[in-house]
Design a protein around this motif. Structure first.
Motif, mmCIF file in Angstrom:
data_model
loop_
_atom_site.group_PDB
_atom_site.id
_atom_site.type_symbol
_atom_site.label_atom_id
_atom_site.label_comp_id
_atom_site.label_asym_id
_atom_site.label_seq_id
_atom_site.Cartn_x
_atom_site.Cartn_y
_atom_site.Cartn_z
ATOM 1 N N MET A 1 -41.192 18.928 0.135
ATOM 2 C CA MET A 1 -40.195 19.196 -0.885
ATOM 3 C C MET A 1 -40.519 20.554 -1.496
ATOM 4 O O MET A 1 -41.665 20.834 -1.824
ATOM 5 N N GLU B 1 -38.732 23.701 -4.251
ATOM 6 C CA GLU B 1 -37.700 24.002 -5.236
ATOM 7 C C GLU B 1 -36.881 25.179 -4.718
ATOM 8 O O GLU B 1 -37.412 26.247 -4.462
ATOM 9 N N PRO C 1 -33.890 20.791 -5.747
ATOM 10 C CA PRO C 1 -34.892 20.414 -4.747
ATOM 11 C C PRO C 1 -34.324 20.393 -3.324
ATOM 12 O O PRO C 1 -33.212 19.932 -3.091
ATOM 13 N N ILE D 1 -35.467 19.018 0.380
ATOM 14 C CA ILE D 1 -36.434 18.114 1.005
ATOM 15 C C ILE D 1 -36.321 18.233 2.518
ATOM 16 O O ILE D 1 -35.221 18.143 3.067
ATOM 17 N N HIS E 1 -28.081 16.236 -4.180
ATOM 18 C CA HIS E 1 -28.620 15.784 -5.464
ATOM 19 C C HIS E 1 -27.599 15.965 -6.589
ATOM 20 O O HIS E 1 -27.583 15.199 -7.545
#
Length: 77
Positions: free
Chosen positions: A1, A3, A8, A10, A31
């Motif tokens: 993961m 930023e 985020p 992944i 997200h």
């Protein structure tokens, strides 16, 4: 993961015999999708009435989508 600028990012990889056999990515837009949907519902409730649809709706939808800075592919739909 890691930023990323939009949130985020992944990565998941399965390596077999030194070769990537499977890769899975969950991008920031995923997200943010629930919040985008909620904000679009607010815009729809504001600009869609039983007797008319305000022309401002198109602009409002564009503002909502860009506010969450989705990827280019998602922003163009």
């Amino acid at each position: 993961m890691v930023e990323a600028p939009r949130g985020p990012l992944i990565h998941r990889y399965v390596i077999e015999n030194g070769v990537i056999a499977q890769a899975q990515f969950i991008i920031p837009t995923v997200h943010n999708s629930r919040a985008i949907e909620r904000a679009l519902r607010v815009a729809a409730n504001r600009y869609i009435k039983a007797d008319q649809i305000s022309l401002e709706l198109e602009h409002a939808v564009g503002r909502v989508v860009r506010a969450f800075d989705p990827c280019i592919a998602c922003a163009t739909h």
